[in-house]
Write a protein that holds these residues in place. Sequence first.
Motif, mmCIF file in Angstrom:
data_model
loop_
_atom_site.group_PDB
_atom_site.id
_atom_site.type_symbol
_atom_site.label_atom_id
_atom_site.label_comp_id
_atom_site.label_asym_id
_atom_site.label_seq_id
_atom_site.Cartn_x
_atom_site.Cartn_y
_atom_site.Cartn_z
ATOM 1 N N ALA A 35 -27.694 -66.004 -33.259
ATOM 2 C CA ALA A 35 -28.519 -66.756 -34.214
ATOM 3 C C ALA A 35 -29.197 -65.787 -35.178
ATOM 4 C CB ALA A 35 -29.548 -67.604 -33.479
ATOM 5 N N PRO A 36 -28.408 -65.183 -36.089
ATOM 6 C CA PRO A 36 -28.993 -64.232 -37.044
ATOM 7 C C PRO A 36 -30.017 -64.945 -37.927
ATOM 8 C CG PRO A 36 -26.707 -64.749 -37.624
ATOM 9 C CD PRO A 36 -26.961 -65.370 -36.296
ATOM 10 N N ILE A 37 -31.189 -64.370 -38.070
ATOM 11 C CA ILE A 37 -32.292 -65.075 -38.731
ATOM 12 C C ILE A 37 -31.978 -65.389 -40.185
ATOM 13 C CG2 ILE A 37 -33.659 -63.119 -39.547
ATOM 14 C CD1 ILE A 37 -35.007 -66.222 -37.657
ATOM 15 N N ASN A 38 -31.191 -64.537 -40.850
ATOM 16 C CA ASN A 38 -30.827 -64.831 -42.244
ATOM 17 C C ASN A 38 -29.963 -66.086 -42.339
ATOM 18 O OD1 ASN A 38 -28.999 -63.057 -40.840
ATOM 19 N ND2 ASN A 38 -27.888 -62.690 -42.739
ATOM 20 N N LYS A 39 -29.067 -66.301 -41.363
ATOM 21 C CA LYS A 39 -28.230 -67.505 -41.337
ATOM 22 C C LYS A 39 -29.065 -68.727 -40.927
ATOM 23 C CE LYS A 39 -24.253 -65.370 -42.081
ATOM 24 N NZ LYS A 39 -23.487 -65.566 -43.342
ATOM 25 N N VAL A 40 -29.932 -68.543 -39.939
ATOM 26 C CA VAL A 40 -30.814 -69.623 -39.496
ATOM 27 C C VAL A 40 -31.672 -70.106 -40.659
ATOM 28 C CG1 VAL A 40 -32.793 -70.179 -38.016
ATOM 29 C CG2 VAL A 40 -30.873 -68.853 -37.090
ATOM 30 N N ARG A 41 -32.218 -69.165 -41.398
ATOM 31 C CA ARG A 41 -33.099 -69.492 -42.523
ATOM 32 C C ARG A 41 -32.355 -70.321 -43.586
ATOM 33 N NH1 ARG A 41 -37.859 -67.713 -44.621
ATOM 34 N NH2 ARG A 41 -38.166 -66.203 -42.942
ATOM 35 N N GLN A 42 -31.092 -69.983 -43.847
ATOM 36 C CA GLN A 42 -30.300 -70.739 -44.832
ATOM 37 C C GLN A 42 -30.173 -72.209 -44.417
ATOM 38 O OE1 GLN A 42 -26.545 -68.710 -45.196
ATOM 39 N NE2 GLN A 42 -27.441 -66.901 -46.169
ATOM 40 N N VAL A 43 -29.966 -72.435 -43.124
ATOM 41 C CA VAL A 43 -29.837 -73.813 -42.614
ATOM 42 C C VAL A 43 -31.161 -74.556 -42.769
ATOM 43 C CG1 VAL A 43 -29.391 -75.228 -40.567
ATOM 44 C CG2 VAL A 43 -27.990 -73.202 -41.013
ATOM 45 N N ILE A 44 -32.258 -73.905 -42.395
ATOM 46 C CA ILE A 44 -33.572 -74.555 -42.488
ATOM 47 C C ILE A 44 -33.931 -74.818 -43.951
ATOM 48 C CG2 ILE A 44 -36.024 -74.358 -41.950
ATOM 49 C CD1 ILE A 44 -34.138 -74.763 -39.492
ATOM 50 N N GLU A 45 -33.623 -73.868 -44.825
ATOM 51 C CA GLU A 45 -33.909 -74.052 -46.253
ATOM 52 C C GLU A 45 -33.204 -75.294 -46.794
ATOM 53 O OE1 GLU A 45 -32.891 -70.419 -48.232
ATOM 54 O OE2 GLU A 45 -34.815 -69.469 -47.794
ATOM 55 N N TYR A 46 -31.945 -75.481 -46.416
ATOM 56 C CA TYR A 46 -31.233 -76.692 -46.828
ATOM 57 C C TYR A 46 -31.783 -77.915 -46.083
ATOM 58 C CZ TYR A 46 -27.761 -80.380 -46.781
ATOM 59 O OH TYR A 46 -27.163 -81.618 -46.836
ATOM 60 N N GLY A 47 -31.991 -77.755 -44.775
ATOM 61 C CA GLY A 47 -32.423 -78.894 -43.942
ATOM 62 C C GLY A 47 -33.666 -79.580 -44.460
ATOM 63 N N VAL A 48 -34.665 -78.790 -44.890
ATOM 64 C CA VAL A 48 -35.937 -79.391 -45.327
ATOM 65 C C VAL A 48 -35.820 -80.096 -46.676
ATOM 66 C CG1 VAL A 48 -37.374 -77.823 -43.961
ATOM 67 C CG2 VAL A 48 -36.807 -77.232 -46.343
ATOM 68 N N THR A 49 -34.708 -79.888 -47.396
ATOM 69 C CA THR A 49 -34.494 -80.643 -48.638
ATOM 70 C C THR A 49 -33.956 -82.043 -48.352
ATOM 71 O OG1 THR A 49 -32.192 -79.928 -49.023
ATOM 72 C CG2 THR A 49 -33.956 -78.505 -49.876
#
Length: 337
Positions: free
Chosen positions: A191-205
Amino acid sequence: MDEIIVNGYVYPSVQPEVLEAWLPNLSLIATFSYGMTPEGYLIPLNDEELIEAADNAGVGSMMVLTPMNEQGQFSEQLVSDVVENPEAVERLLQEILYELRRKNLFGVDFDFEYVPAQNRDQYTELVSRATEMFSPEGFLVTVALAPKTSAGQQGLLYQGHDYAGMGKAANFVLLMTYEWGYTYGPPMAVAPINKVRQVIEYGVTEIPPEKILMGIPNYGYDWTLPFVPKESMAEKITNEEAVRRAEEFGAEIQFDEEAQSPHFVYWKEAVTTNEDGTEETVYQQHEVWFEDARSYKAKMDVVREYGLAGISIWNIMSYDPNLANAIKRAFSVTKLF
């Protein structure tokens, strides 16, 4: 201190002492897994002991429903068979409701990981119907979704999951932000944090952040090198086992700043059989990626930064004090009763 919901996926085979160690740090357990037939009949799970232990600790128990058939196999065809048949949908919902009442469960988690693209809206409607039907009785409805970074993301894991639709349909959405490093893939962080962050950034939209539980892995992988596509298979190991191997083989643990994940390489003696049948001792190189206190802190920071509802641990079959402590240092855990 901010309060979050903490969910932990668990199999009935969990060691009782491991479950007991986790329960103070949990809001919910999600018992894995109930299945279903093409006609919409529920395939039950023997999870009564887990439910009892959770109840005693003030932790709610969710039944996890997957498209698992009577042979214990996951089937995308089973998803189509059920969601395309209104009678099967109605029967499944009634069967779930009966089980929720009978076992005094807290709710249901829909975890359909391979949903054919043509069944996307029917799956969303199933979850929506479940919420409409179960909420008046106080039951929770959650759904586990693949880690998407855009609405139109291609691939069997992604096309059948509608973030915006499920954000409206369910009470909470569990984003499976792990398995970048996986059994059949090349060595990399789970669970690389840079990849996790991309998912969360999209998810909250697409989904209100107060409805999102971010997935947290409680394991690592050990790859034998060289990695050979379609042949290599990594060994899933606990984080504790990863540290033990580093110590045993004198490996220095490195920390990848971009992924915010620990890793190391080591050499291990192995016996191979030659074509003529003789045996030969060789040294094989291994690469290990896992989670530690640093990687878990980075994940808690993302939960706080985006104001998420909480986290969902896959899974709690082993106890990791680093994860438990990371949760306790960053948040207080919601207790539902």
